[in-house]
Design a protein around this motif. Structure first.
Motif, PDB file in Angstrom:
ATOM      1  N   SER A  38       0.862  -1.181   0.000  1.00 14.57           N
ATOM      2  CA  SER A  38       0.000   0.000   0.000  1.00 14.57           C
ATOM      3  C   SER A  38       0.900   1.233   0.000  1.00 14.57           C
ATOM      4  O   SER A  38       1.782   1.357   0.852  1.00 14.57           O
ATOM      5  N   ILE A  39       0.674   2.117  -0.967  1.00 13.53           N
ATOM      6  CA  ILE A  39       1.568   3.272  -1.133  1.00 13.53           C
ATOM      7  C   ILE A  39       0.766   4.566  -1.127  1.00 13.53           C
ATOM      8  O   ILE A  39      -0.275   4.665  -1.797  1.00 13.53           O
ATOM      9  N   VAL A  40       1.327   5.556  -0.421  1.00 13.73           N
ATOM     10  CA  VAL A  40       0.649   6.850  -0.269  1.00 13.73           C
ATOM     11  C   VAL A  40       0.472   7.536  -1.638  1.00 13.73           C
ATOM     12  O   VAL A  40       1.422   7.633  -2.418  1.00 13.73           O
ATOM     13  N   ASN A  41      -0.756   8.001  -1.875  1.00 14.08           N
ATOM     14  CA  ASN A  41      -1.066   8.583  -3.193  1.00 14.08           C
ATOM     15  C   ASN A  41      -1.580  10.015  -3.081  1.00 14.08           C
ATOM     16  O   ASN A  41      -2.122  10.563  -4.042  1.00 14.08           O
ATOM     17  N   ASP A  42      -1.419  10.643  -1.885  1.00 12.94           N
ATOM     18  CA  ASP A  42      -1.901  12.033  -1.770  1.00 12.94           C
ATOM     19  C   ASP A  42      -0.773  12.989  -1.375  1.00 12.94           C
ATOM     20  O   ASP A  42      -1.029  14.046  -0.817  1.00 12.94           O
ATOM     21  N   GLN A  43       0.473  12.575  -1.637  1.00 14.49           N
ATOM     22  CA  GLN A  43       1.604  13.507  -1.496  1.00 14.49           C
ATOM     23  C   GLN A  43       2.246  13.620  -2.874  1.00 14.49           C
ATOM     24  O   GLN A  43       2.596  12.601  -3.474  1.00 14.49           O
ATOM     25  N   THR A  44       2.381  14.845  -3.325  1.00 12.55           N
ATOM     26  CA  THR A  44       2.942  15.079  -4.664  1.00 12.55           C
ATOM     27  C   THR A  44       4.288  15.776  -4.544  1.00 12.55           C
ATOM     28  O   THR A  44       4.421  16.759  -3.809  1.00 12.55           O
ATOM     29  N   GLY A  45       5.274  15.238  -5.243  1.00 17.35           N
ATOM     30  CA  GLY A  45       6.612  15.845  -5.202  1.00 17.35           C
ATOM     31  C   GLY A  45       7.373  15.487  -6.456  1.00 17.35           C
ATOM     32  O   GLY A  45       6.786  15.052  -7.453  1.00 17.35           O
ATOM     33  N   THR A  46       8.682  15.649  -6.393  1.00 15.39           N
ATOM     34  CA  THR A  46       9.492  15.358  -7.569  1.00 15.39           C
ATOM     35  C   THR A  46      10.683  14.500  -7.192  1.00 15.39           C
ATOM     36  O   THR A  46      11.616  14.983  -6.544  1.00 15.39           O
ATOM     37  N   PRO A  47      10.671  13.234  -7.564  1.00 17.57           N
ATOM     38  CA  PRO A  47      11.858  12.413  -7.323  1.00 17.57           C
ATOM     39  C   PRO A  47      13.072  13.040  -8.002  1.00 17.57           C
ATOM     40  O   PRO A  47      12.957  13.614  -9.092  1.00 17.57           O
ATOM     41  N   THR A  48      14.211  12.957  -7.348  1.00 19.85           N
ATOM     42  CA  THR A  48      15.423  13.580  -7.897  1.00 19.85           C
ATOM     43  C   THR A  48      16.565  12.577  -7.800  1.00 19.85           C
ATOM     44  O   THR A  48      16.893  12.099  -6.697  1.00 19.85           O
ATOM     45  N   TYR A  49      17.173  12.264  -8.937  1.00 18.94           N
ATOM     46  CA  TYR A  49      18.313  11.342  -8.919  1.00 18.94           C
ATOM     47  C   TYR A  49      19.529  12.081  -8.363  1.00 18.94           C
ATOM     48  O   TYR A  49      19.889  13.168  -8.850  1.00 18.94           O
ATOM     49  N   ALA A  50      20.166  11.493  -7.346  1.00 21.48           N
ATOM     50  CA  ALA A  50      21.322  12.152  -6.713  1.00 21.48           C
ATOM     51  C   ALA A  50      22.450  12.400  -7.718  1.00 21.48           C
ATOM     52  O   ALA A  50      23.226  13.350  -7.558  1.00 21.48           O
ATOM     53  N   GLY A  51      22.522  11.566  -8.759  1.00 19.23           N
ATOM     54  CA  GLY A  51      23.542  11.774  -9.795  1.00 19.23           C
ATOM     55  C   GLY A  51      23.266  13.039 -10.603  1.00 19.23           C
ATOM     56  O   GLY A  51      24.192  13.779 -10.970  1.00 19.23           O
ATOM     57  N   ASP A  52      21.978  13.303 -10.871  1.00 14.24           N
ATOM     58  CA  ASP A  52      21.617  14.545 -11.581  1.00 14.24           C
ATOM     59  C   ASP A  52      21.898  15.758 -10.693  1.00 14.24           C
ATOM     60  O   ASP A  52      22.384  16.793 -11.164  1.00 14.24           O
ATOM     61  N   LEU A  53      21.581  15.615  -9.405  1.00 12.59           N
ATOM     62  CA  LEU A  53      21.853  16.716  -8.466  1.00 12.59           C
ATOM     63  C   LEU A  53      23.360  16.968  -8.384  1.00 12.59           C
ATOM     64  O   LEU A  53      23.803  18.128  -8.395  1.00 12.59           O
ATOM     65  N   ALA A  54      24.139  15.893  -8.323  1.00 16.91           N
ATOM     66  CA  ALA A  54      25.600  16.042  -8.254  1.00 16.91           C
ATOM     67  C   ALA A  54      26.113  16.794  -9.481  1.00 16.91           C
ATOM     68  O   ALA A  54      26.938  17.715  -9.361  1.00 16.91           O
ATOM     69  N   ALA A  55      25.609  16.425 -10.656  1.00 17.53           N
ATOM     70  CA  ALA A  55      26.043  17.098 -11.890  1.00 17.53           C
ATOM     71  C   ALA A  55      25.700  18.584 -11.827  1.00 17.53           C
ATOM     72  O   ALA A  55      26.505  19.443 -12.209  1.00 17.53           O
TER      73      ALA A  55
END
Ligand SMILES: NC(=O)c1ccc[n+]([C@@H]2O[C@H](COP(=O)([O-])OP(=O)(O)OC[C@H]3O[C@@H](n4cnc5c(N)ncnc54)[C@H](OP(=O)(O)O)[C@@H]3O)[C@@H](O)[C@H]2O)c1
Length: 288
Positions: A173-190
């Motif tokens: 069961s996964i929460v479906n009422d929180q909206t955000g943006t997954p961020t790959y740490a490799g993209d953040l590092a770049a």
């Protein structure tokens, strides 16, 4: 460029090391064992000895729920220790690159948060990170990058938890009422490495992974990718639930999408794309 990375064993710390390897930069990765950033004297000694051009702080107290009862430790790492680093950066005239979080906002917005939007953290983690932003501003040259929902092949994160749970359970069961943006740490590092070189104006910037989604959407995309990669992958049955059905010590922001326009305009850094990062990261997590 001489670059110090604190918190070098964390998700971002390891992605920064990957990013900076095979570049002309001289990198000094400092894990907590090598440098506890709450130790004021040790921070100054290390930074003066290395005399870096850039200090990237990837260290943080990131256990959001635990921070509610371990308040002192969270504030020590996320706020007080940032003062240590900012002050040491001033001592050697280094650029200080600091990372903050979407949890400085309360999530009551319905449109992407801009840097100047009012902050209102809902828990100790968010409040201590907000104090860390103020501390980072004490560095004469500083860049503060807020990010969100960080995942990678390293450390602990939602993606790795999902893959592990898929091996243990037939339904989730996964929460479906929180909206955000997954961020790959490799993209953040770049992005952070680029900013270290591009030297935009001092200030706060937002960087995240592109398309907004809920945790349920993210889980579904993770499992679809794993299924694509591995024939024998056990795809659990997914049920969307509300946050109230999955109570946590800290209320998470219902909406914590970050607007990355400022970074695009001032430093030509576009948002990452978490959907593109999923394939290589899942491949590594599944050891394929
Ligand atoms: N993870 C997310 O979803 C998320 C979301 C928004 C923003 N952020 C921010 O992004 C940044 C990077 O996060 P991350 O996910 O890479 O975190 P992480 O994987 O938890 O890594 C943090 C690192 O900091 C180290 N650390 C903790 N206390 C320290 C101390 N006193 N001295 C030196 N090192 C210390 C930790 O060491 P130990 O392992 O030994 O504790 C760990 O290696 C942080 O500023 C975080 O607040 C993260």
């Amino acid at each position: 460029m001489k670059v110090v990375i604190t918190g070098a064993d964390g998700q971002l710390g390891q992605c920064l090391q990957d990013r900076l390897s095979n570049t002309p930069n001289k990198v000094f990765p400092l894990s907590r064992r090598g440098l506890d950033i709450t130790d004021t004297e040790a921070v100054l000694d290390h930074i003066v000895a290395i005399d870096p051009d850039v200090i990237i702080n990837a260290a943080a107290y990131t256990a959001v729920d635990k921070a509610e009862s371990d308040t002192e430790a969270a504030w020590a790492v996320n706020a007080k220790a940032v003062e240590n680093l900012a002050s040491a950066a001033n001592n050697v005239s280094a650029l200080f690159v600091h990372v903050s979080t979407d949890y400085v906002f309360d999530g009551s917005s319905s449109s992407p948060y801009k840097e100047a939007d009012p902050v209102n953290p809902t828990g100790v983690y968010g409040a201590s990170k907000l104090a860390g932003e103020k501390a980072a501003q004490q560095a004469e040259r500083h860049i503060i990058v807020r990010t969100a929902w960080v995942f990678s092949e390293y450390g602990h994160n939602f993606l790795k938890t999902m893959v592990r749970l898929a091996g243990e359970r037939d339904s989730l069961s996964i929460v479906n009422d929180q909206t955000g943006t997954p961020t790959y740490a490799g993209d953040l590092a770049a992005a952070l490495v680029h900013l270290s070189e591009a030297l935009p104006a001092n200030g706060v910037y937002h960087f995240s992974g592109g398309e907004a989604c809920t945790w349920f959407d993210f889980a579904r995309a993770i499992f679809a990718t794993c299924e694509e990669l591995s024939e024998g992958f056990n795809m659990p049955q997914l049920t969307p639930i509300s946050s109230s059905e999955f109570p946590t010590p800290v209320r998470r922001p219902a909406y914590s999408v970050l607007d990355g326009q400022r970074l695009k305009e001032e430093a030509s850094v576009s948002a990452g794309d978490w959907r593109i990062a999923l394939l290589p990261v899942c491949k590594k997590v599944l050891s394929l």
